[in-house]
Scaffold this motif. Structure first.
Motif, PDB file in Angstrom:
ATOM      1  N   ASP A  18     -85.176   1.489 -17.055  1.00 48.45           N
ATOM      2  CA  ASP A  18     -85.003   1.071 -18.440  1.00 48.45           C
ATOM      3  C   ASP A  18     -85.787   1.994 -19.369  1.00 48.45           C
ATOM      4  O   ASP A  18     -86.672   2.734 -18.950  1.00 48.45           O
ATOM      5  CB  ASP A  18     -85.448  -0.378 -18.632  1.00 48.45           C
ATOM      6  N   CYS A  19     -85.445   1.928 -20.647  1.00 48.95           N
ATOM      7  CA  CYS A  19     -86.094   2.751 -21.662  1.00 48.95           C
ATOM      8  C   CYS A  19     -87.486   2.194 -21.956  1.00 48.95           C
ATOM      9  O   CYS A  19     -87.628   0.989 -22.213  1.00 48.95           O
ATOM     10  CB  CYS A  19     -85.249   2.763 -22.936  1.00 48.95           C
ATOM     11  N   LEU A  27     -79.183   4.442 -19.839  1.00 48.99           N
ATOM     12  CA  LEU A  27     -79.857   5.727 -19.799  1.00 48.99           C
ATOM     13  C   LEU A  27     -78.880   6.839 -19.451  1.00 48.99           C
ATOM     14  O   LEU A  27     -77.960   6.658 -18.659  1.00 48.99           O
ATOM     15  CB  LEU A  27     -80.993   5.711 -18.775  1.00 48.99           C
ATOM     16  N   CYS A  41     -82.239   7.486 -23.874  1.00 45.72           N
ATOM     17  CA  CYS A  41     -81.696   6.145 -24.068  1.00 45.72           C
ATOM     18  C   CYS A  41     -80.471   6.228 -24.985  1.00 45.72           C
ATOM     19  O   CYS A  41     -80.552   6.799 -26.075  1.00 45.72           O
ATOM     20  CB  CYS A  41     -82.761   5.238 -24.677  1.00 45.72           C
TER      21      CYS A  41
END
Length: 233
Positions: A18-19, A27, A41
């Motif tokens: 995840d960002c 992503l 992202c």
């Protein structure tokens, strides 16, 4: 006085899905096959190394020379806003190179340092900082201990290196006194393979303004200086 040794660190942390800025899992791998790998992202456009390099000392004469120039320039920029701070916390300080440089402009300021490695203890042993803390600023025990303690908090290419940069930013505002100043130096987002890429200045500006701060630097600048207003939460 003996100087603490620095234990060896792993080269990379685990890859994340995840960002680190907004939490999105959308992503995009910007450059397959390149090392270090860079993800972007799709939602907030934040770019970051994935996996991130583990915390460690910068190497290379050119890197050190460039850092000294940034440090002197940043110290002068802060001096124009806040010429006589009593207390200053440098976050991600490593060997406290920035406090050592900034003392020429701020000889009466008390500099403390925080770093995720034990290098900061070595910096205290050689009197580059007065107090040394090992960990992350967002760690609950550190945030509780340092709340509203500092006139200035500085971060040099630090938000790029932490797993949750927004939490670290919130913690920086928490340890600032009302009217205190936050000094951020971030990697130029246009340099895709800079070491490391990081939050975009526009995103930092929006986040700070949403938290009741006045941003004093021009839009798009990789150096962000913000004042925590007395009314900020």
């Amino acid at each position: 006085m003996s100087v603490p040794s620095v234990p060896p660190l792993p080269r990379h942390e685990p890859r994340r899905a995840d960002c680190p800025w907004c939490g999105s899992q959308r992503l995009l791998r910007r450059a397959p096959g390149r090392r270090p790998a860079v993800d972007e992202c799709r939602d907030c456009r934040h770019t970051f190394h994935n996996p991130r390099s583990a915390a460690g000392p910068e190497r290379g004469a050119a890197v050190r020379a460039g850092a000294r120039l940034r440090h002197r320039s940043a110290a002068r920029a802060l001096f124009r806003c806040c010429p006589e701070p009593e207390s200053w916390l440098d976050v991600g300080t490593g060997d406290a190179d920035f406090p050592r440089t900034a003392r020429s402009l701020f000889p009466y300021t008390s500099f403390d340092g925080l770093d995720p490695t034990h290098r900061v203890l070595r910096a205290r042993a050689v009197e580059r900082v007065e107090e040394a803390y090992v960990g992350r600023l967002a760690d609950p025990h550190i945030a509780a201990r340092l709340g509203a303690r500092y006139d200035v908090v500085s971060m040099f290419q630090h938000l790029e290196r932490v797993p949750d940069p927004r939490a670290e930013l919130r913690a920086a505002l928490h340890v600032l006194r009302p009217g205190g100043h936050l000094l951020l130096d971030v990697t130029d987002p246009r340099r895709l393979f800079a070491l490391p890429p990081g939050p975009r200045p526009a995103g930092l500006r929006a986040e700070l303004e949403a938290r009741g701060c006045t941003v004093l630097t021009r839009p798009g600048s990789r150096r962000v200086v913000a004042r925590k207003e007395p009314s900020a939460p």
